[in-house]
Design an enzyme around this catalytic site. Structure first.
Site, PDB file in Angstrom:
ATOM      1  N   GLU A 167       1.114  98.912 -41.842  1.00 21.98           N
ATOM      2  CA  GLU A 167       0.775  97.199 -41.625  1.00 21.98           C
ATOM      3  C   GLU A 167       0.851  96.222 -40.528  1.00 21.98           C
ATOM      4  O   GLU A 167       1.040  94.884 -41.040  1.00 21.98           O
ATOM      5  CB  GLU A 167       0.385  96.130 -42.730  1.00 21.98           C
ATOM      6  N   GLU A 281      -3.383 106.964 -48.927  1.00 29.12           N
ATOM      7  CA  GLU A 281      -3.548 106.404 -49.483  1.00 29.12           C
ATOM      8  C   GLU A 281      -4.821 106.228 -50.003  1.00 29.12           C
ATOM      9  O   GLU A 281      -5.469 104.716 -50.637  1.00 29.12           O
ATOM     10  CB  GLU A 281      -3.113 104.227 -49.656  1.00 29.12           C
TER      11      GLU A 281
HETATM   12  C1  XIL Z   1       0.789  98.177 -54.211  1.00 29.88           C
HETATM   13  C2  XIL Z   1       0.686  99.477 -55.066  1.00 29.88           C
HETATM   14  O1  XIL Z   1      -0.504 100.510 -55.571  1.00 29.88           O
HETATM   15  C3  XIL Z   1       0.711  97.938 -56.384  1.00 29.88           C
HETATM   16  O2  XIL Z   1       1.525  98.939 -57.409  1.00 29.88           O
HETATM   17  C4  XIL Z   1       2.025  96.900 -55.948  1.00 29.88           C
HETATM   18  O3  XIL Z   1       1.884  95.690 -56.558  1.00 29.88           O
HETATM   19  C5  XIL Z   1       1.454  96.216 -54.564  1.00 29.88           C
HETATM   20  O4  XIL Z   1       1.473  97.668 -53.505  1.00 29.88           O
HETATM   21  N1  XIL Z   1      -0.712  98.913 -49.247  1.00 29.88           N
HETATM   22  C6  XIL Z   1       0.282  99.339 -48.860  1.00 29.88           C
HETATM   23  C7  XIL Z   1       1.067 100.187 -50.494  1.00 29.88           C
HETATM   24  O5  XIL Z   1       1.023 100.341 -48.182  1.00 29.88           O
HETATM   25  O6  XIL Z   1       2.484  99.714 -50.558  1.00 29.88           O
HETATM   26  C8  XIL Z   1      -0.105  99.091 -51.320  1.00 29.88           C
HETATM   27  O7  XIL Z   1       0.723  99.332 -52.878  1.00 29.88           O
HETATM   28  C9  XIL Z   1      -1.606  99.581 -51.150  1.00 29.88           C
HETATM   29  C10 XIL Z   1      -1.500  98.814 -49.690  1.00 29.88           C
END
Ligand code: XIL
Length: 403
Positions: A167, A281
């Site tokens: 990101e 994701e």
């Molecule tokens: C999120 C997790 O799912 C949560 O449990 C945590 O509290 C915050 O992070 N993008 C990403 C992930 O790259 O690492 C994130 O994961 C969601 C958004």
């Protein structure tokens, strides 16, 4: 809904008895008519087409809940820790690492013949509480490189890929290069990405090094702009011979999103540059969907099908991971800003909270089946399809752009 099935917990759970993973508390899944294990699993359908499919996992559930472990084992040939490899999880103190949770996931993956992705080495979030008072412009380079040497070094040769930088683009940063105003940018300047990728390459020369980002999936104007910035960033990295192998498209989608030509062209362009693309994701936020559960599920499933069918039509898309496997533990039900206004839990993942396959599961499987060149191929484990073989771009050599 008639596409329910009995998850063959006993068979799969027997397979995951590794180091007591299957031991603890367990409530049996409700019997249903549709079996989605074995040859009917996402895993088998993906493997028959040389693809990787999997999900983000949480070690406490792998260790503590048989249905969870069995479902992850049956459906995935690749895993990623949802949180366990982030700075915050690995570094309780500036001079101390704790690898227990991350190691547990690796052990589970190895015990089930699954690949593992590392997530992530450099991000502006999930930084430990000591970070702010400890890391500064003078020592940031040392902290970043030592972190990567230690973490990527520990798992060297064992991981499929690393999200090296997560990101880094924020179109609202007001910068021409689109880079997000993060501590890493503030301390190290735009060169921090190169530092991170070089350190990762040195520490684990075999992992596929990935740049991962979100909000680049649809043809909405802000997403189109962000996708263009990500492409420019990747081009700059490639032009500087920074070792990058893949781009992760997070794919946190919202019901109603439409897969569009913009993302498809982006994936193709990356393919021409010799880069793989991973859906890293995926989930479908159904916060705004009204109607019955069946109607909401249908809306979610439709997007899984359309999105993944479009992505998997591109040969350089080689892996699909969802952000969790069951609605029971989706992050979308814990984060305030994602809750549904009616207070009902969100249903964004392929399995519902009782480990029954949702329509999204079948949509995902149909999309895997649509993979070009193999339509209609019988689902069997095929020894000739090696899902782990490195991607060879067809035709064009990597195109290097001058900065
Ligand atoms: C999120 C997790 O799912 C949560 O449990 C945590 O509290 C915050 O992070 N993008 C990403 C992930 O790259 O690492 C994130 O994961 C969601 C958004």
């Amino acid at each position: 809904m008639n596409r329910r099935r009995f998850l063959q917990v006993s068979a799969a759970a027997a397979a995951c008895s590794l180091q007591g993973f299957a031991e603890k508390k367990h409530k049996a899944a409700a019997p249903s008519l549709t079996d989605v294990t074995g040859e009917r699993s996402l895993r088998a359908h993906a493997e028959a087409r040389g693809l990787l499919v999997g999900c983000a996992v949480v070690p406490e559930h792998l260790d503590g809940e048989t249905d969870y472990a069995a479902t992850v084992a049956a459906q995935s040939n690749i895993l990623v820790p949802e949180n366990a490899m982030k700075w915050q999880a690995l570094r309780p103190a500036a001079d101390r690492f704790d690898f227990r949770a991350a190691d547990e996931i690796l052990m589970f993956a190895e015990g089930h013949g699954q690949k593992l992705r590392g997530h992530n080495l450099c991000w502006h979030e999930a930084l430990p509480s000591w970070f702010e008072s400890t890391v500064n412009a003078d020592n940031a380079r040392r902290f970043l490189t030592e972190h990567i040497q230690t973490v990527a070094g520990r798992y060297a040769g064992k991981l499929h890929s690393w999200d090296v930088v997560n990101e880094a683009i924020d179109i609202h940063s007001g910068r021409a290069d689109g880079l997000r105003k993060s501590p890493w940018l503030e301390f190290l300047g735009p060169g921090y990405l190169e530092i991170a990728f070089q350190a990762a390459k040195q520490a684990d020369p075999n992992a596929l090094l990935t740049y991962n980002d979100y909000g680049i999936e649809t043809d909405a104007p802000d997403q189109t702009e962000k996708r263009a910035q990500v492409l420019m960033l990747v081009r700059r990295l490639v032009a500087r011979r920074v070792p990058i192998d893949a781009v992760g498209v997070q794919s946190h989608l919202a019901a109603g999103d439409k897969p569009g030509a913009g993302l498809r062209d982006f994936v193709r362009e990356l393919g021409r540059m010799g880069l793989q693309v991973f859906v890293t994701e995926m989930d479908v936020n159904e916060q705004k969907l009204e109607g019955s559960v069946a109607e909401r599920d249908a809306g979610v499933a439709e997007l899984y099908k359309d999105y993944l069918t479009m992505m998997l039509a591109e040969p350089n898309v080689t892996a699909v991971l969802t952000w969790g496997i069951t609605d029971r533990y989706t992050w979308l039900n814990s984060d305030q800003k994602h809750l549904r206004p009616d207070g009902k839990p969100q249903r964004p993942l392929p399995f519902d909270s009782d480990y029954q396959p949702a329509p999204a599961y079948f949509a995902m499987r149909d999309a895997l089946d649509s993979r070009a060149g193999k339509e209609g191929a019988p689902v069997k484990s095929s020894p000739d399809a090696d899902p782990y073989a490195p991607f060879t771009p067809k035709g064009a050599a990597p195109k290097l752009m001058r900065q």
